[in-house]
Enzyme design. Structure first.
Site, PDB file in Angstrom:
ATOM      1  N   LYS A 198       0.864  -1.187   0.000  1.00 44.18           N
ATOM      2  CA  LYS A 198       0.000   0.000   0.000  1.00 44.18           C
ATOM      3  C   LYS A 198       0.898   1.233   0.000  1.00 44.18           C
ATOM      4  O   LYS A 198       1.679   1.441   0.923  1.00 44.18           O
ATOM      5  CB  LYS A 198      -0.920   0.015   1.218  1.00 44.18           C
ATOM      6  CG  LYS A 198      -1.941   1.146   1.180  1.00 44.18           C
ATOM      7  CD  LYS A 198      -2.859   1.102   2.380  1.00 44.18           C
ATOM      8  CE  LYS A 198      -3.998   2.127   2.224  1.00 44.18           C
ATOM      9  NZ  LYS A 198      -3.515   3.490   1.961  1.00 44.18           N
ATOM     10  N   PHE A 209      -1.929   0.682 -10.613  1.00 44.02           N
ATOM     11  CA  PHE A 209      -2.398  -0.571 -10.016  1.00 44.02           C
ATOM     12  C   PHE A 209      -3.708  -1.086 -10.605  1.00 44.02           C
ATOM     13  O   PHE A 209      -4.190  -2.143 -10.176  1.00 44.02           O
ATOM     14  CB  PHE A 209      -2.536  -0.439  -8.499  1.00 44.02           C
ATOM     15  CG  PHE A 209      -3.337   0.742  -8.029  1.00 44.02           C
ATOM     16  CD1 PHE A 209      -4.700   0.809  -8.206  1.00 44.02           C
ATOM     17  CD2 PHE A 209      -2.690   1.804  -7.391  1.00 44.02           C
ATOM     18  CE1 PHE A 209      -5.431   1.893  -7.762  1.00 44.02           C
ATOM     19  CE2 PHE A 209      -3.419   2.892  -6.933  1.00 44.02           C
ATOM     20  CZ  PHE A 209      -4.790   2.933  -7.116  1.00 44.02           C
ATOM     21  N   ARG A 226     -16.738   1.106  -2.206  1.00 44.78           N
ATOM     22  CA  ARG A 226     -15.946   0.164  -1.416  1.00 44.78           C
ATOM     23  C   ARG A 226     -16.318  -1.265  -1.774  1.00 44.78           C
ATOM     24  O   ARG A 226     -17.485  -1.618  -1.849  1.00 44.78           O
ATOM     25  CB  ARG A 226     -16.128   0.415   0.085  1.00 44.78           C
ATOM     26  CG  ARG A 226     -15.629   1.805   0.467  1.00 44.78           C
ATOM     27  CD  ARG A 226     -15.226   1.918   1.919  1.00 44.78           C
ATOM     28  NE  ARG A 226     -14.737   3.270   2.177  1.00 44.78           N
ATOM     29  CZ  ARG A 226     -13.491   3.665   1.989  1.00 44.78           C
ATOM     30  NH1 ARG A 226     -12.583   2.797   1.583  1.00 44.78           N
ATOM     31  NH2 ARG A 226     -13.120   4.906   2.248  1.00 44.78           N
ATOM     32  N   LYS A 260      -7.486  -3.514   2.452  1.00 46.74           N
ATOM     33  CA  LYS A 260      -6.236  -2.909   2.912  1.00 46.74           C
ATOM     34  C   LYS A 260      -5.888  -3.515   4.263  1.00 46.74           C
ATOM     35  O   LYS A 260      -6.722  -3.593   5.163  1.00 46.74           O
ATOM     36  CB  LYS A 260      -6.334  -1.388   2.985  1.00 46.74           C
ATOM     37  CG  LYS A 260      -7.504  -0.844   3.768  1.00 46.74           C
ATOM     38  CD  LYS A 260      -7.557   0.677   3.677  1.00 46.74           C
ATOM     39  CE  LYS A 260      -8.794   1.233   4.395  1.00 46.74           C
ATOM     40  NZ  LYS A 260      -8.901   2.702   4.263  1.00 46.74           N
TER      41      LYS A 260
END
Length: 291
Positions: A56, A127, A197, A203
């Protein structure tokens, strides 16, 4: 009266008036970004082997529209022309990034309206390809093939890897955190790109973080007399709480402005929804604040 009526109608219909009226409309400077996928927090109890994993990166989230670089809120990023010169005409999601622990420097570079030589430090760490209607693993294969043909040195794919146990995942999170990283991103191999989401994008970090608005200053005492003691913050849901740790001496002397947003870290919440052991991380740049 008829003469006046026709005169008004002609005026309203004239190109000159329409041009003036359009120019008088408020200009937010924002571009409609379309679908934007966001991660949920990793809570355990998953089959890790089903996920592609990456570090991340704590930079500025950005989208390349195929012609323009914008923030997650649709604000134009004023990159120098050479930075995006050889980029493909394809929509890309990524993070403008330099190195670990460098968020404030990154923000000062990429969110400035006047780009300078510091952009030499920055890469667009890509990404995802949000417009491709195919599983994430396939999107990453296509992205790798696309960037292999591209000559730009500022466009870099975020490395993906796989792990096969929750123990290996926990060990990797610890290793990344110890090295100064923020944590890991886990993306299900078969996930389609989804706005908002997604349970298939997670994460994994040792702490949680969030954004809140500064609503008041609380004066310091003792060695912080005459400076900031703590900030009174308000979460998007209206819950208020104080943050009194994590500040440098300079930040206590010049605290974030009232009305601005900050990022804080915390370790869970109380039954009333108040963050536990919250501490200041950094100010949130105006162009990259939550909606």
């Amino acid at each position: 009266m008829k003469y006046v009526y026709y005169l008004v109608v002609m005026l309203l219909c004239s190109p000159v008036f329409r041009g003036w009226a359009e120019s008088a409309q408020p200009n937010t400077g924002q571009i409609d970004i379309g679908s934007l996928q966001l991660a949920k927090r990793y809570e355990g109890n998953i089959n890790v082997a089903d996920y592609l994993i990456s570090e991340k990166l704590d930079g500025i989230r950005a989208r390349w529209t195929g012609a323009q670089l914008i923030t997650r809120n649709g604000n134009v990023i004023h990159a120098p022309p050479w930075f995006t010169q050889y980029w493909p005409e394809v929509v890309l999601d990524g993070e403008l990034w330099t190195q670990r622990g460098d968020f404030e420097n990154i923000a000062s570079i990429v969110l400035s309206d006047n780009p300078d030589g510091r952009w030499q430090q920055v890469k667009m760490m890509v990404f995802d390809m949000p417009k491709e209607s195919m599983p994430f693993a396939t999107r990453m294969e296509n992205l790798a093939a696309l960037l292999r043909k591209n000559t730009s040195e500022t466009l870099v794919i975020v490395p993906q890897f796989r792990l096969h146990s929750l123990l290996a995942l926990e060990q990797k999170i610890d290793a990344i955190t110890a090295a100064g990283g923020e944590g890991l991103m886990l993306h299900h191999r078969n996930a389609l790109y989804k706005s908002g989401r997604s349970q298939q994008l997670l994460k994994a970090k040792r702490h949680q973080d969030a954004e809140a608005k500064v609503v008041a200053y609380i004066k310091g005492q003792g060695r912080f007399s005459g400076m900031l003691g703590s900030l009174l913050l308000e979460m998007p849901n209206g819950v208020r709480f104080k943050v009194g740790s994590g500040f440098t001496l300079l930040e206590r002397q010049h605290p974030p402005p009232i009305g601005s947003w900050i990022t804080y870290k915390y370790f869970g919440k109380t039954k009333k929804g108040v963050p536990r052991f919250a501490s200041f991380l950094h100010s949130r740049p105006r162009k990259d604040r939550p909606e």
